[in-house]
Design a protein around this motif. Structure first.
Motif, PDB file in Angstrom:
ATOM      1  N   ALA A   1     -23.156 -44.684  41.545  1.00 41.89           N
ATOM      2  CA  ALA A   1     -23.860 -44.035  40.078  1.00 41.89           C
ATOM      3  C   ALA A   1     -23.349 -42.745  40.437  1.00 41.89           C
ATOM      4  CB  ALA A   1     -25.237 -44.437  39.975  1.00 41.89           C
ATOM      5  N   ALA A   2     -23.692 -42.045  41.288  1.00 43.16           N
ATOM      6  CA  ALA A   2     -23.270 -40.609  41.498  1.00 43.16           C
ATOM      7  C   ALA A   2     -21.792 -40.297  41.143  1.00 43.16           C
ATOM      8  CB  ALA A   2     -23.806 -40.090  42.853  1.00 43.16           C
TER       9      ALA A   2
ATOM     10  N   VAL B   1     -22.681 -38.971  52.976  1.00 46.43           N
ATOM     11  CA  VAL B   1     -22.967 -38.691  54.491  1.00 46.43           C
ATOM     12  C   VAL B   1     -24.130 -39.382  55.032  1.00 46.43           C
ATOM     13  CG1 VAL B   1     -23.990 -36.481  55.724  1.00 46.43           C
ATOM     14  CG2 VAL B   1     -21.955 -36.295  54.065  1.00 46.43           C
ATOM     15  N   VAL B   2     -25.243 -39.554  54.286  1.00 49.48           N
ATOM     16  CA  VAL B   2     -26.476 -40.260  54.511  1.00 49.48           C
ATOM     17  C   VAL B   2     -26.113 -41.447  54.832  1.00 49.48           C
ATOM     18  CG1 VAL B   2     -28.517 -41.090  53.771  1.00 49.48           C
ATOM     19  CG2 VAL B   2     -28.055 -38.539  53.452  1.00 49.48           C
ATOM     20  N   ILE B   3     -25.215 -42.313  53.885  1.00 46.92           N
ATOM     21  CA  ILE B   3     -24.949 -43.769  54.246  1.00 46.92           C
ATOM     22  C   ILE B   3     -23.951 -43.783  55.461  1.00 46.92           C
ATOM     23  CG2 ILE B   3     -23.364 -45.556  53.086  1.00 46.92           C
ATOM     24  CD1 ILE B   3     -24.734 -44.939  50.521  1.00 46.92           C
ATOM     25  N   LEU B   4     -23.255 -42.887  55.509  1.00 47.19           N
ATOM     26  CA  LEU B   4     -21.998 -42.901  56.851  1.00 47.19           C
ATOM     27  C   LEU B   4     -22.993 -42.648  57.935  1.00 47.19           C
ATOM     28  CD1 LEU B   4     -18.682 -41.524  55.431  1.00 47.19           C
ATOM     29  CD2 LEU B   4     -19.595 -43.930  55.823  1.00 47.19           C
ATOM     30  N   LYS B   5     -24.050 -42.030  57.914  1.00 46.59           N
ATOM     31  CA  LYS B   5     -24.746 -41.640  59.100  1.00 46.59           C
ATOM     32  C   LYS B   5     -25.625 -42.737  59.754  1.00 46.59           C
ATOM     33  CE  LYS B   5     -27.540 -37.780  60.927  1.00 46.59           C
ATOM     34  NZ  LYS B   5     -28.399 -36.641  60.784  1.00 46.59           N
ATOM     35  N   TYR B   6     -26.145 -43.529  58.909  1.00 45.28           N
ATOM     36  CA  TYR B   6     -27.149 -44.513  59.238  1.00 45.28           C
ATOM     37  C   TYR B   6     -26.365 -45.967  59.102  1.00 45.28           C
ATOM     38  CZ  TYR B   6     -30.389 -40.985  59.218  1.00 45.28           C
ATOM     39  OH  TYR B   6     -31.481 -39.828  59.312  1.00 45.28           O
TER      40      TYR B   6
ATOM     41  N   PHE C   1     -23.092 -37.266  44.928  1.00 38.42           N
ATOM     42  CA  PHE C   1     -22.294 -38.071  45.618  1.00 38.42           C
ATOM     43  C   PHE C   1     -21.819 -37.732  47.258  1.00 38.42           C
ATOM     44  CE2 PHE C   1     -18.008 -39.786  46.757  1.00 38.42           C
ATOM     45  CZ  PHE C   1     -18.137 -41.005  46.344  1.00 38.42           C
ATOM     46  N   ILE C   2     -21.558 -36.771  47.457  1.00 30.57           N
ATOM     47  CA  ILE C   2     -21.291 -36.163  48.820  1.00 30.57           C
ATOM     48  C   ILE C   2     -22.438 -36.373  49.722  1.00 30.57           C
ATOM     49  CG2 ILE C   2     -20.472 -34.369  50.250  1.00 30.57           C
ATOM     50  CD1 ILE C   2     -18.678 -33.591  48.153  1.00 30.57           C
ATOM     51  N   ILE C   3     -23.621 -35.962  49.366  1.00 28.32           N
ATOM     52  CA  ILE C   3     -24.808 -36.184  49.938  1.00 28.32           C
ATOM     53  C   ILE C   3     -25.327 -37.338  50.355  1.00 28.32           C
ATOM     54  CG2 ILE C   3     -27.526 -35.830  50.068  1.00 28.32           C
ATOM     55  CD1 ILE C   3     -26.885 -33.284  48.344  1.00 28.32           C
ATOM     56  N   ASN C   4     -25.134 -38.333  49.412  1.00 29.72           N
ATOM     57  CA  ASN C   4     -25.388 -39.856  49.520  1.00 29.72           C
ATOM     58  C   ASN C   4     -24.385 -40.452  50.455  1.00 29.72           C
ATOM     59  OD1 ASN C   4     -27.631 -40.336  47.863  1.00 29.72           O
ATOM     60  ND2 ASN C   4     -26.471 -40.458  46.065  1.00 29.72           N
TER      61      ASN C   4
END
Length: 106
Positions: free
Chosen positions: A57-58, A101-106, A96-99
């Protein structure tokens, strides 16, 4: 929630500074209308199919506002709507970038 509030407050001040009203937004031509419809349909389909819908969505909102920036800058240069659209595209890209990074980190 604070991020969205921040975005809306900045938008309010940008609208006041550049004298942009809600009537200044709108479809420029038929091609613009068809692109809006296609992007909306693609976004809805991706959200329904993929489980990471916030990320999509972002990203799709960023693409949408980049397209709106281009069309507004090209066809309605005297109205400063394109500045607000560019602001929204940058904010959506940062979300989008924040999401991502969060998704790839966890």
């Amino acid at each position: 929630m604070a991020f969205i509030t921040f975005i809306l407050v900045i938008e309010y001040f940008l609208k006041k500074k550049f004298n942009v009203s809600n009537e200044d937004y709108g479809v420029v031509n038929k091609f613009h209308m068809y692109i809006r419809i296609v992007l909306a349909v693609i976004t809805i389909l991706l959200i329904l199919v993929v489980e990471k819908f916030i990320l999509l969505a972002a990203g799709s909102a960023a693409i949408f506002f980049l397209m709106e920036t281009f069309v507004s800058r090209r066809y309605k240069k005297e109205v400063k709507v394109w500045i607000i659209d560019l602001y929204f595209s940058v904010m959506c890209l940062s979300l989008f970038i924040i999401n991502l990074v969060v998704i790839l980190k966890y």
